[in-house]
Design a protein around this motif. Structure first.
Motif, PDB file in Angstrom:
ATOM      1  N   ASP A 117     -24.575 -52.643  98.133  1.00  0.00           N
ATOM      2  CA  ASP A 117     -24.342 -53.020  99.527  1.00  0.00           C
ATOM      3  C   ASP A 117     -24.021 -54.509  99.694  1.00  0.00           C
ATOM      4  OD1 ASP A 117     -24.759 -50.426 100.234  1.00  0.00           O
ATOM      5  OD2 ASP A 117     -26.558 -50.775 101.457  1.00  0.00           O
ATOM      6  N   GLU A 118     -24.737 -55.392  98.997  1.00  0.00           N
ATOM      7  CA  GLU A 118     -24.517 -56.827  99.186  1.00  0.00           C
ATOM      8  C   GLU A 118     -23.132 -57.244  98.703  1.00  0.00           C
ATOM      9  OE1 GLU A 118     -26.465 -58.642 101.085  1.00  0.00           O
ATOM     10  OE2 GLU A 118     -27.557 -56.755 101.300  1.00  0.00           O
ATOM     11  N   GLU A 119     -22.686 -56.644  97.618  1.00  0.00           N
ATOM     12  CA  GLU A 119     -21.331 -56.923  97.126  1.00  0.00           C
ATOM     13  C   GLU A 119     -20.296 -56.435  98.136  1.00  0.00           C
ATOM     14  OE1 GLU A 119     -17.991 -57.941  94.843  1.00  0.00           O
ATOM     15  OE2 GLU A 119     -20.076 -58.620  94.724  1.00  0.00           O
ATOM     16  N   LEU A 120     -20.544 -55.283  98.739  1.00  0.00           N
ATOM     17  CA  LEU A 120     -19.623 -54.745  99.740  1.00  0.00           C
ATOM     18  C   LEU A 120     -19.541 -55.639 100.968  1.00  0.00           C
ATOM     19  CD1 LEU A 120     -20.663 -50.995  99.490  1.00  0.00           C
ATOM     20  CD2 LEU A 120     -18.481 -51.960  98.745  1.00  0.00           C
ATOM     21  N   VAL A 121     -20.699 -56.137 101.408  1.00  0.00           N
ATOM     22  CA  VAL A 121     -20.717 -57.050 102.559  1.00  0.00           C
ATOM     23  C   VAL A 121     -19.901 -58.302 102.239  1.00  0.00           C
ATOM     24  CG1 VAL A 121     -22.168 -58.558 103.968  1.00  0.00           C
ATOM     25  CG2 VAL A 121     -22.913 -56.221 103.476  1.00  0.00           C
ATOM     26  N   LYS A 122     -20.062 -58.827 101.027  1.00  0.00           N
ATOM     27  CA  LYS A 122     -19.321 -60.023 100.614  1.00  0.00           C
ATOM     28  C   LYS A 122     -17.817 -59.755 100.601  1.00  0.00           C
ATOM     29  CE  LYS A 122     -19.546 -61.342  96.289  1.00  0.00           C
ATOM     30  NZ  LYS A 122     -20.075 -61.919  95.012  1.00  0.00           N
ATOM     31  N   ARG A 123     -17.440 -58.595 100.076  1.00  0.00           N
ATOM     32  CA  ARG A 123     -16.015 -58.254 100.008  1.00  0.00           C
ATOM     33  C   ARG A 123     -15.401 -58.108 101.401  1.00  0.00           C
ATOM     34  NH1 ARG A 123     -15.141 -53.510  95.444  1.00  0.00           N
ATOM     35  NH2 ARG A 123     -15.987 -54.636  93.643  1.00  0.00           N
ATOM     36  N   LEU A 124     -16.054 -57.327 102.239  1.00  0.00           N
ATOM     37  CA  LEU A 124     -15.468 -56.994 103.533  1.00  0.00           C
ATOM     38  C   LEU A 124     -15.521 -58.155 104.520  1.00  0.00           C
ATOM     39  CD1 LEU A 124     -16.864 -53.373 103.897  1.00  0.00           C
ATOM     40  CD2 LEU A 124     -14.500 -54.013 103.443  1.00  0.00           C
ATOM     41  N   SER A 125     -16.610 -58.898 104.519  1.00  0.00           N
ATOM     42  CA  SER A 125     -16.743 -59.995 105.492  1.00  0.00           C
ATOM     43  C   SER A 125     -15.840 -61.169 105.147  1.00  0.00           C
ATOM     44  CB  SER A 125     -18.207 -60.460 105.575  1.00  0.00           C
ATOM     45  OG  SER A 125     -18.639 -60.990 104.334  1.00  0.00           O
ATOM     46  N   GLY A 126     -15.333 -61.211 103.916  1.00  0.00           N
ATOM     47  CA  GLY A 126     -14.448 -62.304 103.511  1.00  0.00           C
ATOM     48  C   GLY A 126     -12.980 -62.053 103.809  1.00  0.00           C
ATOM     49  N   ARG A 127     -12.664 -60.873 104.338  1.00  0.00           N
ATOM     50  CA  ARG A 127     -11.267 -60.562 104.619  1.00  0.00           C
ATOM     51  C   ARG A 127     -10.778 -61.307 105.859  1.00  0.00           C
ATOM     52  NH1 ARG A 127     -10.777 -54.046 103.855  1.00  0.00           N
ATOM     53  NH2 ARG A 127     -11.828 -54.101 105.889  1.00  0.00           N
ATOM     54  N   ARG A 128      -9.523 -61.751 105.797  1.00  0.00           N
ATOM     55  CA  ARG A 128      -8.881 -62.401 106.937  1.00  0.00           C
ATOM     56  C   ARG A 128      -7.489 -61.797 107.121  1.00  0.00           C
ATOM     57  NH1 ARG A 128     -13.380 -63.525 107.090  1.00  0.00           N
ATOM     58  NH2 ARG A 128     -14.408 -65.541 107.389  1.00  0.00           N
ATOM     59  N   SER A 129      -7.080 -61.643 108.348  1.00  0.00           N
ATOM     60  CA  SER A 129      -5.818 -60.978 108.650  1.00  0.00           C
ATOM     61  C   SER A 129      -4.927 -61.880 109.485  1.00  0.00           C
ATOM     62  CB  SER A 129      -6.082 -59.675 109.421  1.00  0.00           C
ATOM     63  OG  SER A 129      -6.923 -58.807 108.689  1.00  0.00           O
ATOM     64  N   CYS A 130      -3.621 -61.557 109.452  1.00  0.00           N
ATOM     65  CA  CYS A 130      -2.649 -62.268 110.285  1.00  0.00           C
ATOM     66  C   CYS A 130      -1.882 -61.240 111.097  1.00  0.00           C
ATOM     67  CB  CYS A 130      -1.678 -63.067 109.413  1.00  0.00           C
ATOM     68  SG  CYS A 130      -0.438 -63.982 110.380  1.00  0.00           S
ATOM     69  N   LYS A 131      -1.420 -61.629 112.269  1.00  0.00           N
ATOM     70  CA  LYS A 131      -0.669 -60.712 113.130  1.00  0.00           C
ATOM     71  C   LYS A 131       0.622 -60.235 112.479  1.00  0.00           C
ATOM     72  CE  LYS A 131      -2.507 -62.376 117.537  1.00  0.00           C
ATOM     73  NZ  LYS A 131      -2.205 -63.022 118.843  1.00  0.00           N
ATOM     74  N   CYS A 132       1.129 -60.971 111.489  1.00  0.00           N
ATOM     75  CA  CYS A 132       2.371 -60.574 110.821  1.00  0.00           C
ATOM     76  C   CYS A 132       2.142 -59.447 109.815  1.00  0.00           C
ATOM     77  CB  CYS A 132       3.015 -61.764 110.121  1.00  0.00           C
ATOM     78  SG  CYS A 132       2.219 -62.273 108.564  1.00  0.00           S
ATOM     79  N   GLY A 133       0.865 -59.121 109.552  1.00  0.00           N
ATOM     80  CA  GLY A 133       0.547 -58.032 108.635  1.00  0.00           C
ATOM     81  C   GLY A 133      -0.002 -58.481 107.294  1.00  0.00           C
ATOM     82  N   GLU A 134       0.099 -59.766 106.981  1.00  0.00           N
ATOM     83  CA  GLU A 134      -0.454 -60.282 105.726  1.00  0.00           C
ATOM     84  C   GLU A 134      -1.980 -60.297 105.798  1.00  0.00           C
ATOM     85  OE1 GLU A 134       1.173 -61.409 102.816  1.00  0.00           O
ATOM     86  OE2 GLU A 134       2.831 -60.337 103.767  1.00  0.00           O
ATOM     87  N   SER A 135      -2.613 -60.122 104.637  1.00  0.00           N
ATOM     88  CA  SER A 135      -4.076 -60.163 104.593  1.00  0.00           C
ATOM     89  C   SER A 135      -4.534 -61.035 103.427  1.00  0.00           C
ATOM     90  CB  SER A 135      -4.656 -58.753 104.455  1.00  0.00           C
ATOM     91  OG  SER A 135      -4.180 -58.129 103.289  1.00  0.00           O
ATOM     92  N   TYR A 136      -5.715 -61.609 103.582  1.00  0.00           N
ATOM     93  CA  TYR A 136      -6.252 -62.544 102.593  1.00  0.00           C
ATOM     94  C   TYR A 136      -7.747 -62.300 102.423  1.00  0.00           C
ATOM     95  CZ  TYR A 136      -1.878 -64.950 103.717  1.00  0.00           C
ATOM     96  OH  TYR A 136      -0.553 -65.242 103.917  1.00  0.00           O
TER      97      TYR A 136
END
Length: 215
Positions: A117-136
Motif C-alpha cells: 500500500d505505501e508504495e502504491l500511495v507513493k506512485r499514485l500521489s506523485g503523478r502530475r498531469s497536463c491539459k494537453c494530455g502529457e503525464s509525469y
C-alpha cells in the motif's frame, strides 16, 4: 493464451499490458475501453450502459459481461486475450467463468501484480498531469522545469483521484471488494503471483516467463 492481469490501483497493469499485447500479439482488453467504444458506436448494449453512466450509476454486471463476451468473440482474440480491470468482485468472476466456458476461451492464468500500500500511495500521489494530455511523475518521470509541461509549457496539476486521502480510500475499496479474488483464483489453480514493486523491465520479464508457458 488467455490471461487476466490483476492487481491494485497503481500496480502498473496498464503499463505492462501495453508491452505484453505487442510482444504476444494479443489484444489488451480494458473494460473501460469496451464501455467507451460501445457507447461511441451506439450498440444495443452500449446504449443500455449509457443509460446508467449518464445517471452516474455503475453499469450492471449483466450488461458489462455481455459487452465483454462480444469483445472476446471478435477475430483479434483468436489467439488469446489480456483482460485488465475485470473481474473486480467474486460474482463478476463467476459470471466471467460462465461466459468463457460458453465461448470456449477459458483462462490459462491470473497474474497477480502484488505491491504494498505505501508504495502504491507513493506512485499514485506523485503523478502530475497536463491539459494537453502529457503525464509525469515527480520521482520517476519529472518535467524539466518543476510544475511545467515539457510539451506545451502548461501548468501541471494533480488529479483529484491522485490525492493521498482519495488513494487510500481506493485501496480500502480494493482490499475489501477485489482482493478476495486472489483466494478465489488461487483455489481455482489459476493464480500466479508476481512482485510488482520492482523496475518495469524486471516485472515485465517475470510476467513473460509465465506467459511463455502458454504460447
Amino acid at each position: 493464451m488467455n490471461v487476466v492481469l490483476f492487481g491494485p490501483p497503481g500496480a502498473g497493469k496498464g503499463t505492462q499490458a501495453k508491452e505484453l499485447s505487442q510482444k504476444y500479439d494479443i489484444p489488451h482488453i480494458s473494460t473501460g475501453d469496451i464501455l467507451r467504444a460501445n457507447v461511441r458506436e451506439g450498440t444495443e448494449l452500449g446504449l443500455k450502459a449509457k443509460e446508467y453512466m449518464d445517471k452516474g450509476e455503475l453499469v450492471p454486471d449483466q450488461v458489462l459481461i455481455g459487452l465483454i463476451k462480444d469483445r472476446l468473440e471478435e477475430p483479434d482474440c483468436a489467439n488469446g486475450y489480456l483482460l485488465d480491470g475485470y473481474p473486480r468482485t467474486i460474482p463478476q468472476a463467476d459470471a466471467l467463468t460462465g461466459i468463457l466456458n460458453e465461448i470456449n476461451k477459458p483462462l490459462d492464468s491470473v497474474i497477480n501484480m502484488g505491491v504494498g500500500d505505501e508504495e502504491l500511495v507513493k506512485r499514485l500521489s506523485g503523478r502530475r498531469s497536463c491539459k494537453c494530455g502529457e503525464s509525469y511523475h515527480i520521482m520517476f518521470n519529472s518535467p524539466k522545469e518543476e510544475g511545467v509541461c515539457n510539451a506545451c509549457g502548461g501548468q501541471l496539476y494533480q488529479r483529484d483521484d491522485d490525492r493521498e486521502d482519495v488513494i487510500r480510500q481506493r485501496l480500502a475499496v480494493y482490499n475489501d471488494k477485489t482482493k478476495p479474488l486472489i483466494e478465489y483464483y488461487d483455489n481455482a489453480g489459476l493464480l500466479v503471483n508476481v512482485d510488482g514493486a520492482g523496475l518495469v523491465d524486471s516485472v515485465l520479464a517475470d510476467i513473460c516467463k509465465i506467459m511463455d508457458q502458454y504460447k
